[in-house]
Design a protein around this motif. Structure first.
Motif, short mmCIF file in Angstrom:
data_model
loop_
_atom_site.label_atom_id
_atom_site.label_comp_id
_atom_site.label_asym_id
_atom_site.label_seq_id
_atom_site.Cartn_x
_atom_site.Cartn_y
_atom_site.Cartn_z
N SER A 33 0.89 -0.97 -0.15
CA SER A 33 0.11 -0.02 0.12
C SER A 33 0.91 1.19 -0.16
O SER A 33 2.23 1.22 0.53
N LYS A 34 0.31 2.17 -0.63
CA LYS A 34 1.23 3.49 -0.65
C LYS A 34 0.88 4.33 0.64
O LYS A 34 1.54 5.31 0.78
N TYR A 35 0.07 3.70 1.50
CA TYR A 35 -0.34 4.63 2.99
C TYR A 35 0.31 3.71 3.85
O TYR A 35 0.61 2.48 3.98
N SER A 36 0.85 4.29 4.89
CA SER A 36 1.37 3.69 6.29
C SER A 36 0.41 3.09 6.96
O SER A 36 -0.94 3.39 6.90
N GLU A 37 0.88 2.19 8.06
CA GLU A 37 -0.09 1.30 8.68
C GLU A 37 -0.88 2.56 9.66
O GLU A 37 -2.16 2.59 9.86
N GLU A 38 -0.37 3.63 9.92
CA GLU A 38 -0.86 4.58 10.84
C GLU A 38 -1.86 5.25 9.98
O GLU A 38 -3.01 5.67 10.56
N GLU A 39 -1.35 5.74 8.60
CA GLU A 39 -2.63 6.32 7.94
C GLU A 39 -3.79 5.54 7.69
O GLU A 39 -4.90 6.06 7.67
#
Length: 377
Positions: free
Chosen positions: A3-9
């Motif tokens: 994913s281009k998003y982090s786990e936090e995002e």
């Protein structure tokens, strides 16, 4: 796939979705909106929120409009009612080749449709009113809704979005039919308004050259998110499909190993398999044009019977037999009859087996189209 998003995002976005869902449920309750929660699950509510970018007020308006549309058109009971209450259900089941079969590698349901094989013009001009064709599309959407809910429960994760494989093999310029395009526009509007965010990917396979022009006509009707999911492919599409779908889930005709076949389609003949008509039909015979009804005779000396009338004007009528070479020979010569004054009834004993055509001839009329109602058995 990363994913281009982090786990936090991702966690933050999920929390935002949850809060929006709670807010939407609260607003519905505060406004006294009741709905069947076995149909309109949190996943369905969430689809309206996602379609409206988590705008609770916009999602509320969209969802309540959906409830109103479903109530006005008895959509909640359509799966049970349509086979017995829709007089055109049997015809559409036969001539609209479409089915749900298999899943992609992530468990999303696959819907396969062979739009290139559908004689939309023949169906609409000969027998099926536009609204019944549209609601057959809704019937298929409702089928998918139930199957996706079952798949979600089975896998324990959201399978609310599905994949479409649209086979355009057979599509030609004759398919660019104005009333047919209007039906497509209305179906797209229903899908985006009342089944939002339920499309995962849309594969258009066996796409002929005219699809480029067709997509330019259709794309203004699509929202940005839907248009981004459309993948137009020619005849070399198998590798693309197999990247998302295991071979065992994909029919052989699309490059897989499943023996499942989507049946139906083809030119609409206006007749049952035995050649008799489904019901009296009303058609328009254009000026300087002809209309034909095909009858297949399997037994010698079978009787072909007919009854027809026209409104306001006469018309020519005759019967032709198709020879082994594909040529036509007249077995009842075409003659003008005063079918506008009284219904014309008659019969013919078919001496040979094969294909016969009942022909209504309006080629003599330069200016006037004819409204024809007929029954053939």
């Amino acid at each position: 796939m990363h994913s281009k998003y982090s786990e936090e995002e991702r966690r933050a976005h999920k929390e935002k979705e949850n809060q929006a869902l709670l807010a939407l449920e609260k607003k519905l309750e505060e406004n006294g909106v009741t709905y069947d929660k076995s149909i309109h699950t949190p996943l369905v509510l969430n689809s309206f929120l996602k379609a409206h970018r988590l705008d609770v007020d916009a999602a509320y308006e969209g969802f309540t409009a959906c409830l109103k549309w479903r109530a006005e058109n008895n959509v909640d009971t359509l799966l049970q009612d349509a086979p017995t209450t829709n007089p055109y259900f049997e015809i559409l089941s036969k001539y609209w080749p479409a089915a749900y079969h298999g899943t992609d590698k992530e468990g999303a349901l696959i819907y396969i449709e062979k739009a290139g094989s559908v004689d939309v013009k023949g169906l609409v001009t000969s027998v099926v009113p536009e609204e019944h064709l549209i609601y057959y599309h809704v019937y298929l959407q409702e089928q998918g809704r139930v199957l996706k809910a079952q798949q979600t429960e089975k896998l324990g994760k959201s399978c609310h979005a599905h994949i479409i494989i649209e086979d355009l093999n057979g599509l030609g310029w004759g398919s660019i039919y104005t009333p047919g395009m209007d039906i497509m526009r209305k179906c797209i509007n229903i899908d985006q308004s009342y089944y939002p965010n339920t499309l995962k990917k849309y594969y258009v396979v066996n796409a002929p050259a005219i699809v480029t022009m067709l997509f330019k006509m259709v794309s203004p009707w699509l929202d940005t998110a839907t248009a981004a999911k459309v993948n137009i492919l020619g005849s070399d599409y198998q590798e693309t499909l197999l990247a998302d779908i295991d071979a065992s889930e994909l029919p052989v005709e699309f490059g897989g190993t499943s023996d499942f076949v989507v049946t139906g389609g083809g030119p609409y003949s206006g007749a049952k398999d035995d050649g008799s008509m489904v019901s009296p039909l009303e058609v328009t015979v254009g000026r300087q044009d002809k209309y034909e009804a095909r009858v297949i005779i399997e037994n010698e000396r079978s009787l072909i019977t007919w009854k027809f009338s026209t409104v306001g004007y006469d018309i020519g009528f005759g019967i032709q037999f198709e020879t082994a070479s594909g040529e036509r020979e007249a077995v009842v010569a075409i003659d003008r009859v005063n079918s506008h004054e009284e219904a014309i009834e008659g019969c013919y004993t078919a001496e040979k087996t094969g294909t016969y055509f009942l022909v209504w001839d309006n080629t003599f009329s330069t200016w006037t189209k004819k409204t024809l109602t007929y029954l053939v058995t």
